[in-house]
Design a protein around this motif. Structure first.
Motif: not given
Length: 523
Positions: A79-91, A125-127, A136-143
């Motif tokens: 969630d680039t503009g919120n500066q976070r990594i979010r998740s969706f599961a189980g609605g 601005s995570p990408g 383990t989650v690898i993140v391109a932390d753009t900015d």
């Protein structure tokens, strides 16, 4: 200078519909292409408003979701503009990691660079992101110009980069990047990085960063007296190949790398065994105009060598070996398979936020795509602040094939005492059943019928293949492939005629011995 990948975030409102399950049993190697006519686009999460809100998916909110990754039943969202990594599961939508320092003068959330667990960690601005085998989650932390990791326990660590713009190889904080937008993780743990504004593909092995291709030295004068080195284009040996703002990566079953070469509007391929880079979709001839940062983009399906894209972004390799492509500025999802490019979802060159049959539904700058393992896939619809799902049609619960042909309208089985029939390869349905179901008024008189709706009147005659259409005072004659016929005091006509006149999508479901009529746009 504005870069291609620096697209703004547009607030949009989209209707929320239930997420369909997997379609009835499907098989075969070409699963994506097999399912393509049945695909439907709906909202998976988000209201479309520019905001930050966890909880029920239908009430959640994002600020420009840019990239996705799916593993073990959980969809991760950058969630680039919120500066976070979010998740969706189980609605439900939840925050996995990240926080912010409040709003700037434009109402956008401010990020930072800080390691730590969960909300104590900060991104900028995570990408793109990928999930390793151990979770383990690898993140391109753009900015932040860095590559980060999120351990299964939630701790965020910086793998490479130091927050400074640069192009430097080396270990850990000695390495430097310039707005990396995506990562790919090989089975042996090697991380590949789309180092976007360095126009480079980087490699992280045993903690050490190296650069695989040649650095671009093509000067471009943005304004009089203001110049910089723009990206370039060259196939050939990896060490001499050149890219223009590569933005997304995907590893295939051979361990080779697909690259969205965004500034060149092409899909490139790095074959590590052969040691070469080739163009696999889009012309291999690139010509830049004077002081132009980018090649010319466009839209065209067909043979890969002549297919056209406009700022392709996220990639995903399907089980059949095909490649899904988020063609961001064409507002479409494209598919590369066996040397052919096909549009799977979206209305090319037209942005929007409509749900519906995949070829009629609309997207707004899709930038990420992730396969969900059941024939469906998710899209980060950045311009709409939504996460969308593209899934096959789901028939009514419990529906099974019958000896006679069944007629379906969306999710409803149309009940009739006169079943559809097939003559000479054409499916016929009772006139009154199909017409009244679609809202037409029907009148019979001496072997002919008039069918009307919204001021349009059709006249058809038994044993005739000609239909007269009166609309807005003008009359036209329509010729059917097969004539209308009578059986059991009922007139039968080809199902496609009124369905297509009413703007419906028509599909034949072989496994269910059924004709499917669908509204092309969902309310």
């Amino acid at each position: 200078m504005k870069k291609l990948w620096k697209t703004g975030i547009v607030t949009a409102l989209a209707a929320l519909l239930a997420v369909p399950g997997a379609v009835y049993a499907q098989s075969g190697k070409d699963q994506i292409l097999t399912l393509a006519p049945l695909y439907e686009v709906r909202v998976l999460a988000g209201t479309g408003e520019l905001n930050y809100r966890d909880g029920d998916a239908a009430k959640s909110a994002f600020r420009g979701p840019a990239a996705l990754a799916f593993a073990k039943g959980e969809l991760l969202i950058a969630d680039t503009g919120n500066q976070r990594i979010r998740s969706f599961a189980g609605g439900k939508v939840a925050t996995r990691a990240g926080s912010d320092l409040g709003e700037d003068g434009h109402g956008m959330l401010i990020g930072a660079l800080n390691d730590g667990a969960g909300m104590a960690a900060f991104f900028q601005s995570p990408g793109g992101l990928r999930v390793q085998a151990d979770g383990t989650v690898i993140v391109a932390d753009t900015d932040n110009h860095a590559i980060r990791s999120i351990a299964p326990g939630g701790k965020v660590t910086t793998i490479a980069g130091n927050g400074l713009i640069g192009l430097a190889d080396g270990k850990g904080s000695k390495a430097e990047f310039y707005s990396p937008l995506d990562v790919a993780v090989a089975s042996d743990g090697v991380i590949y990085v789309a180092d976007t504004l360095n126009h480079a593909i980087r490699k992280i092995a045993d903690g050490k960063v190296s650069t695989l291709n040649a650095v671009s030295r093509r000067p471009v004068e943005y304004f009089p007296g203001i110049a910089d080195m723009a990206g370039d284009y060259a196939d050939g040996p990896i060490a001499s190949a050149k890219f223009n703002e590569p933005s997304a990566l995907a590893l295939d079953a051979k361990g080779n790398l697909y690259v969205s070469d965004t500034g060149n509007h092409r899909i490139r391929y790095i074959d590590f065994d052969k040691g070469v880079v080739t163009t696999v979709a889009g012309s291999s001839k690139v010509v830049y105009g004077a002081n132009q940062m980018y090649a010319e983009g466009g839209f065209a399906d067909g043979a890969a060598a002549v297919a056209q894209f406009r700022a392709p972004r996220g990639l995903a390799v399907a089980p059949d070996g095909g490649l899904l492509i988020a063609d961001s500025l064409n507002h479409a999802i494209r598919y590369l398979k066996d040397g052919q490019v096909t549009t799977i979802a979206g209305t090319p060159e037209e942005s929007g936020r409509l749900n519906g049959v995949a070829g009629h539904a609309s997207l707004n700058r899709p930038t990420g795509v992730a396969l969900l393992g059941d024939g469906s896939f998710a899209i980060s619809d950045l311009g709409n602040n939504l996460v969308r799902i593209v899934a096959p049609y789901k028939p009514p619960a419990g529906l099974k094939a019958a000896k006679t042909i069944q007629l379906l309208h969306n999710q409803e089985l149309i009940q009739t005492d006169a079943a559809p029939v097939i003559r000479q390869g054409t499916t016929f349905v009772p006139l009154r059943v199909i017409s009244e179901k679609l809202g037409y008024e029907v009148k019979y008189a001496q072997r002919q019928a008039t069918v009307s709706k919204n001021g349009v009147v059709y006249t058809l005659k038994q044993d005739s293949a000609l239909i007269t259409k009166l609309a807005a005072g003008k009359t036209e004659t329509i010729r059917l492939n097969s004539p209308v016929f009578a059986s059991g005091n009922r007139l039968f006509l080809p199902v496609r005629f009124f369905a297509e006149e009413a703007g419906l999508d028509v599909q034949w479901l072989k496994e269910l011995n059924s004709v499917l009529l669908r509204d092309v746009i969902f309310k």
